[in-house]
Design a protein around this motif. Structure first.
Motif, PDB file in Angstrom:
ATOM      1  N   SER A  94       0.803  -1.280  -0.009  1.00 54.21           N
ATOM      2  CA  SER A  94      -0.038   0.032  -0.016  1.00 54.21           C
ATOM      3  C   SER A  94       0.932   1.233   0.139  1.00 54.21           C
ATOM      4  O   SER A  94       0.491   2.232  -0.672  1.00 54.21           O
ATOM      5  N   ASP A  95       1.916   1.184   0.941  1.00 53.50           N
ATOM      6  CA  ASP A  95       2.753   2.427   0.983  1.00 53.50           C
ATOM      7  C   ASP A  95       3.676   2.628  -0.498  1.00 53.50           C
ATOM      8  O   ASP A  95       3.981   3.681  -0.784  1.00 53.50           O
ATOM      9  N   PHE A 137      -5.001   4.580  -1.895  1.00 57.08           N
ATOM     10  CA  PHE A 137      -3.724   3.909  -1.219  1.00 57.08           C
ATOM     11  C   PHE A 137      -3.630   4.460   0.359  1.00 57.08           C
ATOM     12  O   PHE A 137      -3.129   3.649   0.952  1.00 57.08           O
ATOM     13  N   GLU A 138      -3.480   5.662   0.223  1.00 57.12           N
ATOM     14  CA  GLU A 138      -3.123   6.376   1.464  1.00 57.12           C
ATOM     15  C   GLU A 138      -4.558   5.908   2.581  1.00 57.12           C
ATOM     16  O   GLU A 138      -3.761   5.656   3.784  1.00 57.12           O
ATOM     17  N   LYS A 139      -5.489   5.650   2.316  1.00 54.56           N
ATOM     18  CA  LYS A 139      -6.653   5.350   3.294  1.00 54.56           C
ATOM     19  C   LYS A 139      -6.421   3.878   3.559  1.00 54.56           C
ATOM     20  O   LYS A 139      -6.721   3.535   4.565  1.00 54.56           O
ATOM     21  N   ALA A 140      -6.000   3.249   2.613  1.00 46.26           N
ATOM     22  CA  ALA A 140      -5.700   1.711   2.684  1.00 46.26           C
ATOM     23  C   ALA A 140      -4.677   1.583   3.727  1.00 46.26           C
ATOM     24  O   ALA A 140      -4.643   0.624   4.697  1.00 46.26           O
ATOM     25  N   THR A 141      -3.699   2.288   3.698  1.00 46.49           N
ATOM     26  CA  THR A 141      -2.478   2.307   4.466  1.00 46.49           C
ATOM     27  C   THR A 141      -2.906   2.659   5.890  1.00 46.49           C
ATOM     28  O   THR A 141      -2.423   1.866   6.878  1.00 46.49           O
ATOM     29  N   ALA A 142      -3.872   3.579   6.030  1.00 41.92           N
ATOM     30  CA  ALA A 142      -4.380   4.108   7.421  1.00 41.92           C
ATOM     31  C   ALA A 142      -5.204   2.995   7.795  1.00 41.92           C
ATOM     32  O   ALA A 142      -5.001   2.424   9.226  1.00 41.92           O
ATOM     33  N   PHE A 143      -5.955   2.121   7.187  1.00 38.66           N
ATOM     34  CA  PHE A 143      -6.867   1.320   7.661  1.00 38.66           C
ATOM     35  C   PHE A 143      -6.000  -0.256   7.983  1.00 38.66           C
ATOM     36  O   PHE A 143      -6.367  -0.914   8.985  1.00 38.66           O
TER      37      PHE A 143
END
Length: 364
Positions: A94-95, A137-143
């Motif tokens: 993700s990152d 992808f930024e929100k995927a990293t968060a979750f």
């Protein structure tokens, strides 16, 4: 008959996103952002800061691509016998993807600042090929960070049953669900922001640009996506990570006291130390995410209470600089994982060193 390639798109187009809210841009005409608003921040300082954050951001994204690629490769070498390694690899992917899209978005701004004669309109292309996918992808990293922290919380609360609670199947399913809910909606923007070939009189040639549809559906989808990614996903993930981080901090302290004299044999002691190292690693990941996400949360909330903090109002230059700073902080969060894993995980560190042919101390 007039074709798409012969249309002179000199009309103004509104791009409303986190970086350029209500910023007016014209294809074929040179409109400077710094001339559109009252001079709260001087044009010279504003332009210098924009250049600084653009160049720094580009360097940070390149570093992020290499760092997260190394994270994925290292965990592939270690294997996925532990569910936490699957989660770490998903976080690295993700990152890595976030860094790629941010890198492309930064390059678009470099094209704009350098007046590069490219065969596309950088600012309009940036909206659908960088901003929205990057947000996904930024929100995927968060979750994923929240999920990893939750998994470790369960380890602390239910140490004897966690392997039956968090199985490989549950871990993979959870990761897939996170990516579906954070990435699929970004494709909706392509419905109302199609790509078209247009004539650019400044370059005297046809270029590729994103021409938004002038329909009510466009505003509905656009504002829904901005609310979904800018508020719903961002703050729900932030709150989840905060809660899990508090539980991890309490759990680390409690387990240190309760298990102080519980383990007598060396194997049990090693298992306890390994578990504590994993919890500390996740704790560092969560704290880093919270620290780097605070500027983004601030730039999202401030306009709700200070209407002038908008890109068409008095504080526009300050607003834009703050958005660029928050973007840089988010990128730093993406880059930090490799160094956290190297610092906290001896197995990861040893495997990482072997990738480069380094001899591991104490081993033949």
């Amino acid at each position: 008959m007039e074709t798409e390639s012969s249309i002179n798109t000199g009309t103004y187009i509104q791009f409303e996103n986190e970086m350029t809210v209500n910023n007016t841009v014209a294809i074929g005409k040179e409109i400077k952002f710094t001339n559109m608003i009252r001079p709260v921040l001087s044009a010279e300082v504003h332009d210098a800061l924009v250049m600084f954050f653009t160049c720094t951001g580009f360097f940070a994204t390149v570093v992020g691509i290499f760092c997260n690629a190394l994270v994925i490769i290292t965990y592939a070498k270690i294997g996925y016998s532990d569910t936490i390694n699957i989660s770490y690899s998903a976080l690295g992917f993700s990152d890595l993807s976030t860094s790629v899209f941010r890198c492309w978005g930064t390059m678009c701004y470099i094209f704009i600042l350098s007046d590069a004669k490219v065969s596309f309109d950088p600012l309009s292309i940036n909206v659908t090929t960088s901003f929205f996918p990057g947000q996904g992808f930024e929100k995927a990293t968060a979750f994923l960070t929240a999920f990893i922290a939750l998994e470790r919380c369960l380890c602390v609360q239910f140490p004897l049953h966690v392997k039956s609670i968090v199985t490989k199947k549950i871990t993979v399913t959870s990761i897939v669900i996170i990516f579906v809910f954070t990435l699929i909606p970004t494709n909706l923007i392509h419905i109302v922001y199609p790509f078209k070939l247009v004539y650019n009189p400044a370059q005297n040639r046809t270029i590729l640009a994103m021409i938004p549809l002038q329909t009510p559906l466009r505003y509905i989808i656009q504002r829904t996506l901005l609310a979904y990614y800018g508020s719903v996903l961002h703050f729900s993930a932030l709150i989840a990570v905060w809660i899990c981080t508090v539980f991890l901090a309490v759990g680390l302290k409690r387990t240190a006291e309760i298990r102080k004299d519980k383990f007598k044999n060396s194997n049990a002691q090693q298992d306890k130390d390994k578990g504590r190292r994993v919890i500390k690693t996740v704790f560092l990941l969560a704290v880093t995410y919270l620290a780097c996400s605070t500027p983004t949360a601030a730039t999202t909330l401030v306009p709700q209470f200070v209407p002038e903090f908008e890109s068409t109002r008095a504080l526009a230059r300050i607003s834009r600089v703050c958005h660029m700073l928050s973007g840089l902080m988010n990128q730093i969060n993406s880059n930090a994982n490799l160094f956290i894993f190297l610092y906290m995980g001896s197995k990861f560190r040893n495997t990482f060193l072997r990738l480069f042919g380094k001899k591991i101390p104490g081993k033949a």
